[in-house]
Design an enzyme around this catalytic site. Structure first.
Site, mmCIF file in Angstrom:
data_model
loop_
_atom_site.group_PDB
_atom_site.id
_atom_site.type_symbol
_atom_site.label_atom_id
_atom_site.label_comp_id
_atom_site.label_asym_id
_atom_site.label_seq_id
_atom_site.Cartn_x
_atom_site.Cartn_y
_atom_site.Cartn_z
ATOM 1 N N GLY A 1 -59.494 66.788 11.065
ATOM 2 C CA GLY A 1 -59.334 65.469 10.462
ATOM 3 C C GLY A 1 -59.052 64.416 11.516
ATOM 4 O O GLY A 1 -58.276 64.648 12.454
ATOM 5 N N LEU B 1 -55.663 58.627 10.288
ATOM 6 C CA LEU B 1 -54.509 58.175 11.064
ATOM 7 C C LEU B 1 -53.664 59.334 11.563
ATOM 8 O O LEU B 1 -53.239 59.358 12.716
ATOM 9 C CB LEU B 1 -53.653 57.236 10.208
ATOM 10 C CG LEU B 1 -53.926 55.745 10.378
ATOM 11 C CD1 LEU B 1 -53.061 54.950 9.429
ATOM 12 C CD2 LEU B 1 -53.657 55.321 11.820
ATOM 13 N N ALA B 2 -53.408 60.325 10.707
ATOM 14 C CA ALA B 2 -52.571 61.449 11.118
ATOM 15 C C ALA B 2 -53.268 62.293 12.180
ATOM 16 O O ALA B 2 -52.687 62.628 13.217
ATOM 17 C CB ALA B 2 -52.203 62.305 9.908
ATOM 18 N N SER C 1 -56.158 45.922 -3.474
ATOM 19 C CA SER C 1 -54.865 46.175 -2.848
ATOM 20 C C SER C 1 -53.683 45.816 -3.743
ATOM 21 O O SER C 1 -53.691 44.801 -4.445
ATOM 22 C CB SER C 1 -54.765 45.364 -1.557
ATOM 23 O OG SER C 1 -53.459 45.403 -1.049
ATOM 24 N N ARG D 1 -45.997 51.977 -8.803
ATOM 25 C CA ARG D 1 -47.352 52.265 -9.254
ATOM 26 C C ARG D 1 -47.395 53.130 -10.505
ATOM 27 O O ARG D 1 -48.203 52.897 -11.406
ATOM 28 C CB ARG D 1 -48.138 52.938 -8.127
ATOM 29 C CG ARG D 1 -48.436 52.001 -6.985
ATOM 30 C CD ARG D 1 -49.124 52.709 -5.842
ATOM 31 N NE ARG D 1 -49.466 51.758 -4.782
ATOM 32 C CZ ARG D 1 -50.043 52.102 -3.649
ATOM 33 N NH1 ARG D 1 -50.321 53.377 -3.414
ATOM 34 N NH2 ARG D 1 -50.333 51.195 -2.737
ATOM 35 N N HIS E 1 -55.741 58.096 -7.291
ATOM 36 C CA HIS E 1 -55.646 57.491 -5.960
ATOM 37 C C HIS E 1 -55.083 58.424 -4.891
ATOM 38 O O HIS E 1 -55.755 58.721 -3.915
ATOM 39 C CB HIS E 1 -54.784 56.236 -6.066
ATOM 40 C CG HIS E 1 -54.574 55.508 -4.780
ATOM 41 N ND1 HIS E 1 -55.614 55.016 -4.030
ATOM 42 C CD2 HIS E 1 -53.439 55.182 -4.101
ATOM 43 C CE1 HIS E 1 -55.139 54.411 -2.945
ATOM 44 N NE2 HIS E 1 -53.824 54.516 -2.954
ATOM 45 N N GLU F 1 -51.275 63.073 4.187
ATOM 46 C CA GLU F 1 -51.439 63.368 2.765
ATOM 47 C C GLU F 1 -51.763 64.839 2.514
ATOM 48 O O GLU F 1 -51.685 65.300 1.384
ATOM 49 C CB GLU F 1 -52.548 62.485 2.178
ATOM 50 C CG GLU F 1 -52.543 62.408 0.672
ATOM 51 C CD GLU F 1 -53.624 61.486 0.114
ATOM 52 O OE1 GLU F 1 -53.827 61.501 -1.113
ATOM 53 O OE2 GLU F 1 -54.260 60.753 0.902
ATOM 54 N N SER G 1 -48.091 55.258 2.705
ATOM 55 C CA SER G 1 -49.111 56.239 3.066
ATOM 56 C C SER G 1 -49.517 56.096 4.529
ATOM 57 O O SER G 1 -49.517 57.075 5.287
ATOM 58 C CB SER G 1 -50.341 56.083 2.168
ATOM 59 O OG SER G 1 -51.371 56.945 2.576
ATOM 60 N N LEU G 2 -49.884 54.888 4.934
ATOM 61 C CA LEU G 2 -50.225 54.649 6.330
ATOM 62 C C LEU G 2 -49.039 54.966 7.234
ATOM 63 O O LEU G 2 -49.203 55.468 8.351
ATOM 64 C CB LEU G 2 -50.653 53.195 6.534
ATOM 65 C CG LEU G 2 -51.950 52.756 5.847
ATOM 66 C CD1 LEU G 2 -52.204 51.265 6.093
ATOM 67 C CD2 LEU G 2 -53.131 53.577 6.329
#
Length: 637
Positions: A40, A43-44, A284, A330, A401, A425, A440-441
């Site tokens: 992957g 970002l991670a 967003s 959310r 999501h 994630e 999340s980011l």
């Protein structure tokens, strides 16, 4: 099985510091002897691969996209959280920790959540140094905005493309290491299995998506940074290629899956407009800073939004949750929208949406200020729908999501298979039963930049004398044979229905019975229907071509085959948790006002599931204890 989370000793605010003080290290000369595989390049994955490469490890980085820049982190829009208190509005690491723990309905580990909040301070400085163009005040200071579930402004943003900009930062760090040859990058390669030797993760089986060739790759540790499985619902905010196969293949090799039923339904997606759609578009959450959500007071309203006077509008989030209003979390916002839609107050051609209205903000701030903050989002909305949201309210609807569940990991981000780590994630780590927006980011970045480089060294210090991992080991042969057998099985499937048919059917079963709301009868029905669908899938799916060359249908077939098993486990998990918490809303367990009703006495634990060769999965429990912040009734009123 005893689940040891390996939480360090000491007070909460000292745990991570204490861990780093005592963790084992690998000296620079020995790092050259260590091989690491990272699956992957979001970002991670890209941040970890870049960090390990910079440290001197030999890294192989894999992604199924044609470029690391196409990883799904690019789709995150609204921002990334950090407790820097630039607005001087009372924020702190502790307040961010408390907001996140409460937002997750007290179903996460205190130590993990606090560490994420603590590491958030460093991330912004790191990103700015990489050139991420965060929004700024007139005087040049970094700006912030609010997100759901908090009462401070801690979200740093780059208009409506924060994920893209952060990913470009980690991508350039990754490519720098590729250029230095500390990282070897493999694009258009998909992991199909993990190889476990003597109880440790020692490599992977990979398929070259351009040629169909099967490859073996060995390493001293394997990292899965492959995102979540929200695409299991078919219609979701995720890209078409997103899938849960990497973590599921690891699960079937012995890694436990934690809380798989905790999947977030985002409140601000564009509504479905027809059966032809393959995905939905996310708007967003940042829009809820200035947009007001409402529905008509009259059922089955036929007038346009601008024809409905203020006196005939129901700003239901402001009415039900006055303390947080349109910035309610959310899960709560999505359920509130569904309740209004189901009650007959939905709007749009299919009556499946609610309004997000900017008229008040435009009147007070001016259209130029709104364009400055959200211009690209408004442009995207107009391109997709044909409507100008500066003049008429947006239409939004809940959509699948984010996966809070994932592979179970300890404090070191290691799964129950030694040497197999899961980041971002792909793990269940920091969000509990509901993720707050813009975390999340944050989690993906701090896992890759600031946490895993320490924790992996602690593990890899035991491998400096191991030598190269041979891909000729019988376990590689066995894993490759199993992969080839499955691909051959798919190649021989020449039925009458497409892979997408089965994916759509599974998605509808899950959305109806394991989506925004669940109940015992529906979950039992879903398990039965998924089993029938899985049997039919193998008997009647049609796969054109074969496995020996480029074949996107055979890729999709493997991913949907995994989804059919993940979906059943999701329903088992939801069925065995007799409470409502966060995104898991069991209709049998709610207050008189329709809010989630937790059961801390019986369910204050993480559900960790063991694969049982296709039979009823085995449940293991990790008890949750709270030393600093005691669980309270989660209220945003």
């Amino acid at each position: 099985m005893n689940l040891n989370a390996k939480i360090p000793e000491g007070p909460l605010e000292k745990k991570w510091e204490n861990y780093k003080k005592t963790a084992k290290l690998v000296n620079p000369a020995n790092r050259k002897k260590i091989d690491v595989i990272v699956i992957g390049t979001g970002l991670a994955g890209s941040s970890l691969a870049a960090s390990l490469g910079e440290m001197g490890y030999n890294v192989k980085s894999f992604c199924f996209q044609d470029s690391p820049r196409r990883a799904h982190s690019v789709a995150a829009q609204g921002g990334v959280n950090a407790a820097k208190n630039y607005k001087n509005d009372g924020d702190s690491v502790y307040r961010m920790f408390a907001d996140t723990l409460k937002g997750g309905d007290f179903r996460a580990r205190e130590a993990n959540v606090y560490r994420m909040a603590e590491c958030s301070l460093n991330l912004i400085d790191q990103a700015v140094a990489q050139g991420v163009p965060f929004g700024r005040e007139y005087g040049g200071y970094l700006n912030n905005r609010s997100f759901g579930g908090v009462q401070v402004s801690r979200t740093f943003y780059a208009r409506g493309q924060t994920g893209q900009q952060l990913l470009l930062g980690s991508y350039q760090a990754l490519m720098r290491q590729v250029g230095k040859k500390t990282v070897e990058l493999f694009t258009r390669h998909e992991m199909l299995d993990v190889v476990v030797i003597d109880g440790k993760a020692r490599g992977v089986i990979i398929r070259n998506l351009d040629t169909g060739a099967i490859e073996r790759h060995g390493a001293h540790a394997v990292v899965l940074a492959t995102g979540g499985y929200g695409k299991i619902y078919y219609l979701s905010t995720l890209a078409m290629g997103c899938n849960g196969s990497a973590i599921w293949r690891a699960h079937k090799k012995g890694a436990l899956m934690a809380s798989p039923s905790w999947i977030q339904i985002h409140p601000t997606s564009l509504p479905q407009s027809g059966d032809y759609q393959s995905k939905l578009t996310l708007m967003s959450e940042s829009l809820r800073n200035d947009g007001r959500i409402w529905v008509p007071l009259t059922k089955n309203e036929t007038r346009s939004a601008n024809e409905i006077p203020e006196s005939e509008r129901d700003y239901y989030l402001e009415r039900r949750y006055p303390a947080f209003g349109n910035l309610a979390p959310r899960d709560i916002s999505s359920r509130a929208a569904k309740e209004r839609i189901d009650a007959g107050y939905g709007i749009g051609p299919l009556k499946n949406a609610v309004y997000l209205d900017f008229s008040k903000a435009i009147k007070e701030q001016g259209i130029d200020k709104i364009k400055e903050k959200y211009g690209n989002l408004f442009d995207m909305y107009e391109k997709i729908t044909g409507y100008n949201a500066y003049k008429v309210p947006m239409m939004i609807s809940p959509s699948a999501h984010f996966s809070m569940g994932g592979l179970w990991v300890d404090y070191e981000l290691m799964t129950t298979i030694p040497g197999l780590f899961a980041l971002g994630e792909a793990n269940f780590g920091d969000h509990g039963a509901n993720r707050l927006g813009a975390n999340s980011l944050l989690q993906a970045s701090v896992d890759g930049y600031f946490i895993a480089p320490y924790t992996m060294a602690n593990y890899l210090s035991g491998d400096i004398h191991t030598g190269k991992i041979s891909t000729e080991h019988p376990e590689f042969e066995k894993a490759e044979m199993q992969v080839r057998e499955q691909l051959a099985r798919f190649s021989n499937c020449k039925g009458t229905k497409t892979v997408d048919y089965y994916h759509k059917t599974l998605g509808k079963i899950l959305y109806d019975h394991c989506g925004l709301a669940r109940n015992e009868k529906g979950l039992q029905l879903a398990i039965s229907e998924i089993r029938k669908l899985r049997d039919e899938f193998y008997q009647n799916v049609h796969i054109p071509g074969n496995e020996a060359s480029m074949n996107t249908e055979i890729e999709k077939a493997g991913r949907v085959a995994d989804y059919l098993e993940i979906g059943e486990l999701m329903c088992y998990d939801a069925l065995t948790r007799n409470e409502s918490c966060g995104a898991h809303f069991r209709e049998e367990y709610q207050t008189e006002e329709g809010e989630a009703k937790r059961n801390d006495a019986d369910y204050q634990f993480i559900s960790a599931w063991e694969w049982n060769s296709g039979n009823t999965p085995v449940l293991h429990k990790e008890p949750l204890s709270f030393e600093v912040l005691q669980p309270i009734v989660r209220s945003y009123k």
